[in-house]
Scaffold this motif. Structure first.
Motif, PDB file in Angstrom:
ATOM      1  N   THR A 192       0.827  -1.205   0.000  1.00 19.59           N
ATOM      2  CA  THR A 192       0.000   0.000   0.000  1.00 19.59           C
ATOM      3  C   THR A 192       0.862   1.256   0.000  1.00 19.59           C
ATOM      4  N   ASP A 193       1.963   1.240   0.751  1.00 14.00           N
ATOM      5  CA  ASP A 193       2.868   2.393   0.770  1.00 14.00           C
ATOM      6  C   ASP A 193       3.438   2.650  -0.624  1.00 14.00           C
ATOM      7  N   ALA A 194       3.817   1.576  -1.320  1.00 13.82           N
ATOM      8  CA  ALA A 194       4.367   1.724  -2.668  1.00 13.82           C
ATOM      9  C   ALA A 194       3.323   2.284  -3.627  1.00 13.82           C
ATOM     10  N   VAL A 195       2.112   1.752  -3.544  1.00 15.50           N
ATOM     11  CA  VAL A 195       1.038   2.220  -4.412  1.00 15.50           C
ATOM     12  C   VAL A 195       0.737   3.696  -4.149  1.00 15.50           C
ATOM     13  N   GLU A 196       0.654   4.069  -2.887  1.00 14.36           N
ATOM     14  CA  GLU A 196       0.355   5.455  -2.544  1.00 14.36           C
ATOM     15  C   GLU A 196       1.443   6.405  -3.056  1.00 14.36           C
TER      16      GLU A 196
ATOM     17  N   CYS B 101       2.832  -0.419 -17.420  1.00 10.80           N
ATOM     18  CA  CYS B 101       1.786  -0.099 -16.448  1.00 10.80           C
ATOM     19  C   CYS B 101       1.786   1.383 -16.105  1.00 10.80           C
ATOM     20  N   LEU B 102       2.954   1.925 -15.744  1.00  9.83           N
ATOM     21  CA  LEU B 102       3.028   3.331 -15.336  1.00  9.83           C
ATOM     22  C   LEU B 102       2.726   4.261 -16.505  1.00  9.83           C
ATOM     23  N   LYS B 103       3.210   3.886 -17.682  1.00 13.32           N
ATOM     24  CA  LYS B 103       2.917   4.701 -18.859  1.00 13.32           C
ATOM     25  C   LYS B 103       1.417   4.700 -19.143  1.00 13.32           C
ATOM     26  N   GLY B 104       0.789   3.527 -18.970  1.00 11.92           N
ATOM     27  CA  GLY B 104      -0.658   3.430 -19.168  1.00 11.92           C
ATOM     28  C   GLY B 104      -1.443   4.261 -18.173  1.00 11.92           C
ATOM     29  N   MET B 105      -0.845   4.539 -17.005  1.00 17.33           N
ATOM     30  CA  MET B 105      -1.492   5.384 -15.992  1.00 17.33           C
ATOM     31  C   MET B 105      -1.288   6.867 -16.268  1.00 17.33           C
TER      32      MET B 105
ATOM     33  N   LYS C  15       3.084  -8.028  -9.442  1.00 19.51           N
ATOM     34  CA  LYS C  15       2.266  -7.820  -8.240  1.00 19.51           C
ATOM     35  C   LYS C  15       2.072  -6.326  -7.976  1.00 19.51           C
ATOM     36  N   LEU C  16       3.131  -5.549  -8.160  1.00 17.84           N
ATOM     37  CA  LEU C  16       3.028  -4.105  -7.969  1.00 17.84           C
ATOM     38  C   LEU C  16       2.049  -3.507  -8.977  1.00 17.84           C
ATOM     39  N   CYS C  17       2.117  -3.966 -10.221  1.00 13.56           N
ATOM     40  CA  CYS C  17       1.192  -3.476 -11.249  1.00 13.56           C
ATOM     41  C   CYS C  17      -0.247  -3.881 -10.931  1.00 13.56           C
ATOM     42  N   SER C  18      -0.444  -5.098 -10.462  1.00 14.05           N
ATOM     43  CA  SER C  18      -1.787  -5.552 -10.102  1.00 14.05           C
ATOM     44  C   SER C  18      -2.366  -4.682  -8.993  1.00 14.05           C
ATOM     45  N   ALA C  19      -1.529  -4.355  -8.012  1.00 13.71           N
ATOM     46  CA  ALA C  19      -1.981  -3.509  -6.908  1.00 13.71           C
ATOM     47  C   ALA C  19      -2.305  -2.100  -7.402  1.00 13.71           C
ATOM     48  N   LEU C  20      -1.486  -1.573  -8.306  1.00 13.49           N
ATOM     49  CA  LEU C  20      -1.736  -0.237  -8.858  1.00 13.49           C
ATOM     50  C   LEU C  20      -3.050  -0.199  -9.630  1.00 13.49           C
ATOM     51  N   ARG C  21      -3.316  -1.227 -10.401  1.00 11.27           N
ATOM     52  CA  ARG C  21      -4.566  -1.270 -11.160  1.00 11.27           C
ATOM     53  C   ARG C  21      -5.764  -1.388 -10.216  1.00 11.27           C
ATOM     54  N   PHE C  22      -5.591  -2.159  -9.160  1.00 11.62           N
ATOM     55  CA  PHE C  22      -6.682  -2.326  -8.198  1.00 11.62           C
ATOM     56  C   PHE C  22      -6.977  -1.014  -7.475  1.00 11.62           C
ATOM     57  N   SER C  23      -5.991  -0.146  -7.399  1.00 14.46           N
ATOM     58  CA  SER C  23      -6.192   1.118  -6.672  1.00 14.46           C
ATOM     59  C   SER C  23      -7.253   1.994  -7.326  1.00 14.46           C
ATOM     60  N   ALA C  24      -7.616   1.701  -8.579  1.00 13.56           N
ATOM     61  CA  ALA C  24      -8.683   2.442  -9.251  1.00 13.56           C
ATOM     62  C   ALA C  24     -10.059   1.947  -8.824  1.00 13.56           C
ATOM     63  N   SER C  25     -10.097   0.817  -8.103  1.00 13.26           N
ATOM     64  CA  SER C  25     -11.360   0.236  -7.666  1.00 13.26           C
ATOM     65  C   SER C  25     -11.868   0.941  -6.418  1.00 13.26           C
ATOM     66  N   GLU C  26     -13.190   0.974  -6.255  1.00 12.29           N
ATOM     67  CA  GLU C  26     -13.782   1.578  -5.062  1.00 12.29           C
ATOM     68  C   GLU C  26     -13.462   0.768  -3.804  1.00 12.29           C
TER      69      GLU C  26
END
Length: 714
Positions: free
Chosen positions: A63-67, A99-103, A200-211
């Protein structure tokens, strides 16, 4: 007598596997013979669903990395991905960059140059600082870069380390570290690749868009137990269980505020299964004076899974595939948690329709990395490879990879883990070995098809050069290898030769291990530095051994069986003296290279095409999961001939069993024809079963590992 080893297996244990998991008796016997009898292990052989992957938020720092990455996006910061030069580093860099470029993040990538040491370097940090960069993410490296990360902090640059190598005693600081091998990582499986960590980091980043991201909710189950009621709750955030509580209460004995439930539930959204029934039981426990605000999951789940509409939690838990393999998950509350995660995951993929396609592309590279970095093919590594390979075989190869598959004549045939290990991994590895790792990332990120084709051709040319350098390096190594082994009392082989190209030192060390079956080092020189690779075998761990020479090294690191190191050339004598002191303490397991372990004896009536189903169950094959080895007795040699254009010649045989005729290949053993056996003889055979594709036609064939006269193998 042949040294063919077939372990005895318990029929009782075999029957238990058959009864519990529906595994055919032959397959069950192979599981038992390989020591795979625990449901938590077996599930990764029988299942393919991504639900069996571990949640990325099980990493304690995820979570710290995603934030921090979300902050970089919101504040339009410059981000640098720094990877490694091998296949794992190339794929890790690609996955995270895409992943990051897509964001929409301002992201660039960098890999070590020809003369750069392994890992993040000072020059890269300084260059990024001059470009006003503020966040570096290391992938497949970084866990040993204490000085570089401290330097980055001095320049106002934050660092996220997404690595999988063995951590040093002192971890780099300040940094957000995601590494399954760190003691406090929180992650349940240590042996994933660097690319898997990036995934795994990319999966977590994508999930961060979820409610659901960072939304902590509580699942509640209430059930009668004799004259009391048991109330079970699970607290979950990001679909990970973070806390749980169980209270068994006799109605009328305590108030709600006197229980631990009041504090546990306060301020949280509460989900139940069958709201009416749950509230009725809660009122019986605590009376009607308390109103519980709960949401009923049952109607929503029924829309997605109609077959579950009328089922109670008691019946639901018995349907859980996860609980089938993990008895600890067979409770009502765990069954509720499992269906909650399954439903929310399905909803997530429905809402974000492109996510599954992105993950499919990523998993092709994760599969490559697992094979390239020799990750053990157990636990979730098996799911990674199953998905990655299935995607390739479905004709969905991602850009870059399709060009390599085409040039290696793999398109249009059923691709296996062995195909990737032998035909794709070495080609891609040649980029880094010869100082051009950027070609690998460019191949996977280039949108122009013509440019990708040109890059693929360049990589194939590098691979040809790598092969030539490998042959030369091996010849140089052989000049001193045996003398070195004698010097270190048969426990270590150390080859030091400046003629060995630094890019193939790992290959040379690996071949020394294969040839002499002892831990081996290959060391060369680049300018004023010695650069070496070490490979191991027979249970000897490399990194603790190298740690004892850390005062000599500029840097070092790696895995238990493979690592790299460097030191100043002027310290060569110190290095050799230290080896002389450490070598006597090397403890090696007894060699079993001459023993053939048999997975199953196949009687004639079972040696038929259905046998491939058992072979497929254990795919993918690789580290800690070798190909199945079968034995059959008294097969008739219908035909036998020599093939090959130069010695040693190979044998092509046709064997017969109960009317089935089997083509068989026996590599490098042409001299045994008419010496150990001849046409029309009956022989005992040790073999693997594989598919052979020729002109688009797929047939089965035996790959013979050994042959014995009848009775000789007893």
């Amino acid at each position: 007598m042949k040294n063919w080893n077939k372990k005895n297996v318990s029929r009782l244990v075999t029957k238990e596997l058959y009864d519990k998991y529906g595994i055919p008796p032959l397959t069950a016997s192979v599981f038992v013979r390989r020591g795979i009898t625990d449901g938590e292990e077996i599930q990764y052989y029988l299942e393919t669903d991504k639900r069996f992957l571990h949640n990325p938020f099980m990493f304690s720092n995820m979570t710290d990395a995603v934030e921090r990455i979300i902050q970089a996006k919101e504040e339009e910061e410059k981000v640098l991905i720094f990877g490694d030069r091998d296949v794992d580093g190339i794929t890790s860099t690609t996955v995270l960059y895409n992943c990051l470029k897509g964001m929409g993040i301002d992201v660039t990538w960098r890999l070590p140059g020809t003369t750069d040491p392994y890992g993040l370097n000072m020059q890269a940090v300084d260059d990024f600082a001059k470009n006003y960069g503020t966040l570096i993410i290391t992938v497949d490296c970084g866990i040993s870069n204490n000085e570089e990360i401290a330097h980055a902090a001095e320049l106002g640059i934050d660092v996220i380390v997404a690595d999988h190598h063995n951590p040093p005693a002192e971890l780099p600081s300040p940094a957000i570290i995601i590494n399954p091998k760190c003691e406090d990582s929180g992650y349940p499986f240590k042996d994933i690749s660097g690319c898997a960590v990036a995934y795994k980091l990319c999966s977590a980043l994508r999930f961060s868009a979820s409610e659901l991201y960072r939304n902590e909710v509580v699942l509640m189950s209430v059930r009668p137990v004799n004259d009391a009621y048991t109330i079970e709750c699970i607290k979950t955030e990001n679909l990970v269980e973070t806390d749980s509580i169980t209270e068994t209460i006799i109605p009328g004995t305590v108030s709600f505020t006197q229980t631990r439930l009041e504090k546990f539930l306060r301020g949280h959204q509460i989900f139940v299964w069958d709201k009416a029934l749950t509230l009725k039981m809660l009122s019986q426990v605590f009376g009607n004076g308390i109103e519980f605000e709960v949401m009923d999951m049952q109607p929503e789940v029924a829309k997605a899974f109609p077959q579950l509409a009328r089922l109670s939690l008691m019946r639901l838990k018995n349907l859980s595939r996860l609980a089938r393999y993990n008895p600890s998950l067979s409770t009502e509350i765990q069954g509720f948690f499992n269906i909650f995660v399954t439903f929310m995951t399905k909803s997530y993929y429905t809402t974000f329709k492109n996510i599954e396609g992105l993950e499919e592309r990523d998993l092709q590279l994760v599969a490559l990395a697992a094979l390239a970095d020799i990750m053990p093919l157990k636990n979730e590594n098996r799911i990674f490879l199953k998905h990655g390979i299935a995607s390739l075989n479905a004709g969905h190869a991602r850009e870059g990879l399709v060009e390599l598959l085409s040039r290696q004549q793999l398109l249009g045939k059923r691709i296996s883990s062995t195909d990737l290990s032998w035909n794709i991994v070495p080609v891609l590895n040649s980029c880094g070995r010869l100082g051009r790792p950027e070609l690998g990332v460019e191949l996977f990120t280039e949108s122009n098809a013509e440019k990708r084709q040109a890059i693929a051709d360049e990589i194939l040319n590098l691979n040809s050069t790598r092969k030539q350098l490998g042959t030369e390096g091996w010849n140089y190594a052989l000049e001193s290898a045996e003398e070195s082994i004698r010097k270190y009392s048969g426990k270590l082989c150390v080859v030091i030769d400046e003629r060995i190209n630094r890019g193939i030192s790992g290959i040379v060390a690996g071949k020394l291990v294969s040839q002499f079956n002892v831990p081996s080092m290959a060391v060369t020189f680049v300018d004023d530095c010695a650069i070496g690779s070490m490979r191991s075998c027979r249970g000897f761990s490399v990194t603790p051994f190298l740690d004892q020479m850390s005062d000599i090294f500029i840097n070092h690191g790696g895995h238990d069986l493979a690592a790299g190191f460097s030191f100043k050339k002027e310290r060569l004598n110190d290095f050799l003296e230290k080896l002389s002191l450490l070598a006597p303490a090397i403890d090696l397991l007894e060699s079993d290279t001459e023993t053939y372990n048999i997975d199953a004896e196949i009687p004639h009536e079972y040696l038929n095409p259905d046998l491939i189903k058992t072979v497929d169950t254990f795919e993918p094959y690789g580290e800690q999961n070798p190909k199945l080895t079968f034995m059959s007795k008294n097969l008739k040699v219908l035909d036998a001939r020599l093939i090959g254009k130069a010695e040693p010649y190979h044998l092509k045989l046709t064997l017969e069993s109960k009317g089935n005729k089997w083509p068989a290949l026996f590599w490098n053993e042409g001299e045994r024809l008419n010496r150990d056996f001849k046409k029309d003889d009956y022989i005992d055979v040790l073999y693997e079963l594989e598919r052979n594709t020729f002109n688009g036609m797929e047939t089965l064939q035996l790959i013979i590992r050994d042959i014995a006269a009848p009775g000789e193998s007893e």
